[in-house]
Design a protein around this motif. Structure first.
Motif, PDB file in Angstrom:
ATOM      1  N   UNK A 186       0.825  -1.213   0.000  1.00 15.58           N
ATOM      2  CA  UNK A 186       0.000   0.000   0.000  1.00 15.58           C
ATOM      3  C   UNK A 186       0.859   1.262   0.000  1.00 15.58           C
ATOM      4  N   UNK A 187       2.095   1.156   0.478  1.00 21.61           N
ATOM      5  CA  UNK A 187       3.007   2.292   0.413  1.00 21.61           C
ATOM      6  C   UNK A 187       3.363   2.670  -1.009  1.00 21.61           C
ATOM      7  N   UNK A 188       3.204   1.727  -1.941  1.00 23.20           N
ATOM      8  CA  UNK A 188       3.405   2.004  -3.367  1.00 23.20           C
ATOM      9  C   UNK A 188       2.102   2.455  -4.029  1.00 23.20           C
ATOM     10  N   UNK A 189       0.990   1.801  -3.684  1.00 18.91           N
ATOM     11  CA  UNK A 189      -0.250   2.061  -4.418  1.00 18.91           C
ATOM     12  C   UNK A 189      -0.911   3.376  -4.038  1.00 18.91           C
ATOM     13  N   UNK A 190      -0.930   3.723  -2.744  1.00 20.49           N
ATOM     14  CA  UNK A 190      -1.714   4.875  -2.315  1.00 20.49           C
ATOM     15  C   UNK A 190      -1.205   6.216  -2.846  1.00 20.49           C
ATOM     16  N   UNK A 191       0.094   6.552  -2.710  1.00 21.14           N
ATOM     17  CA  UNK A 191       0.535   7.853  -3.239  1.00 21.14           C
ATOM     18  C   UNK A 191       0.300   7.987  -4.742  1.00 21.14           C
ATOM     19  N   UNK A 192       0.504   6.904  -5.477  1.00 16.51           N
ATOM     20  CA  UNK A 192       0.352   6.968  -6.931  1.00 16.51           C
ATOM     21  C   UNK A 192      -1.114   7.026  -7.345  1.00 16.51           C
TER      22      UNK A 192
END
Length: 403
Positions: free
Chosen positions: A318-324
């Protein structure tokens, strides 16, 4: 990063953490609240679901107000409401009062991250927004690490009501920081427009925007898996696996470290890759990890450690998916950034409320309900993104901005 920009990003990160802090700090106290207020585990879990509902619905109000009246005045109003409602939670004599106070607390507190995202969109371009949000996650990530640890200790020494008095003080501190350290990034509209009609128009346009909805739903539903974990984990870890409430925060904090680490690696990747490329690959991973976790929980493989491995990987992703997902959803939404941020958050937290309620309704003496809801969120996130977003084009060159 210039000192003034760093201070702004720092305060935006603190404001964005208010939701996590308000949720995570009282998680170790859920079983204790059920005992003291003479109610059921499911009723106490609904106090968490009511908070999610308040976060979802409140954002639909704050977003248009932030576009109409500027960013800071709605922020002040939201923080004042949050602070008063936190005191109401501390004084709650029964579960019904706690549920209502939590709802009001959420309606006020959600102004913080709606306006924080809108301010980031006001100040930076799309690629830089994704990196700024990753840096904000570094600050926000301290909340899910420290909050359960602090909450567990406060619970042991003072009691659960003191947790909400601490949130009352935190709300007042955020109000002061917003007054003195945040710039106004959008002035109030000069025309005396009907903001309700404008909001209706903006929300309608956003709901018809495939790029916005694909990214918003993908990010929101995958994040809802995190809230299924937040809702179910106190009972899974404490009641099922016998973890002491004071030690619950260590396990919760371990997963929070994962999301922080993922977000910082994401910030590095975005120097060479498009946010859309990273998001597409991450959505595939989230779906697979959710299904793996469900299999482990259903077959009871490896006990607590066996469950923690895919759980840690899921949360880290989720650290990859949420900001993007947020950056892509807010792309091309400059004139209605407040409404876009609000609808984005509303979709996220209404999905979270549904996921949390599902875990409560499926409540059983196993980890399967939590894992099943998380797996469903991962698969649905992949489906929404695949159905609504076309395959991204060639990667953009990295931005020169050093954020």
């Amino acid at each position: 990063m210039p000192a003034q920009t760093f201070r702004t990003v720092f305060v935006l990160g603190i404001l964005s953490a208010i939701g996590s802090l308000s949720i995570d700090m009282y998680l170790p106290a859920l079983p204790s609240i059920a005992r003291e207020l003479s109610t059921t585990d499911a009723a106490v879990q609904f106090s968490l679901a009511s908070f999610f509902i308040g976060l979802g619905l409140g954002q639909l109000l704050h977003g248009p107000l932030a576009d109409r009246y500027g960013r800071k005045r709605p922020l002040y109003a939201g923080l004042a409401l949050y602070t008063l409602a936190s005191a109401g939670c501390a004084l709650a004599p029964n579960i019904e009062t706690l549920i209502v106070s939590r709802f009001i607390q959420a309606v006020g507190g959600c102004a913080c991250f709606v306006i924080a995202r809108a301010m980031a969109r006001d100040l930076f371009d799309t690629a830089t927004v994704a990196r700024v949000l990753s840096r904000m996650t570094l600050i926000m990530g301290a909340a899910p690490i420290l909050a359960p640890l602090i909450g567990g200790q406060v619970l042991n020494f003072v009691g659960w009501r003191a947790i909400f008095w601490g949130l009352t003080v935190f709300g007042a501190a955020c109000f002061a920081m917003s007054v003195y350290w945040l710039p106004e990034t959008r002035q109030a509209a000069k025309q005396a427009r009907n903001w309700l009609a404008t909001a209706w128009h903006n929300y309608g346009a956003l709901l018809r925007d495939r790029e916005f909805m694909g990214n918003a739903l993908a990010g929101g539903v995958s994040q809802a898996g995190m809230f299924a974990y937040i809702t179910g984990s106190p009972f899974v870890f404490i009641n099922l696996y016998g973890i002491d409430p004071a030690n619950y925060g260590w396990l919760f904090g371990l997963n929070a470290c994962g999301i922080i680490g993922g977000s910082q690696i994401n910030a590095y990747l975005l120097r060479k890759r498009r946010p859309a490329d990273v998001l597409r690959r991450t959505n595939n991973l989230v779906a697979m990890l959710g299904l793996l976790m469900l299999a482990v929980a259903a077959l009871r493989l490896g006990g607590l450690i066996g469950l923690m491995v895919p759980l840690f990987a899921y949360v880290t992703s989720l650290g990859f998916s949420q900001p993007n997902a947020i950056a892509q959803a807010l792309n091309r939404q400059h004139q209605r950034a407040g409404a876009a941020s609000a609808l984005l958050g509303a979709l996220q937290f209404l999905a979270a409320a549904s996921a949390g309620a599902a875990v409560g309704l499926l409540h059983a003496r196993s980890a399967v309900p939590m894992a099943a809801v998380m797996a469903a969120c991962g698969v649905l996130s992949w489906c929404f993104h695949t159905a609504l977003i076309r395959r991204a084009g060639p990667a953009l060159p990295p931005s020169a901005d050093p954020v």
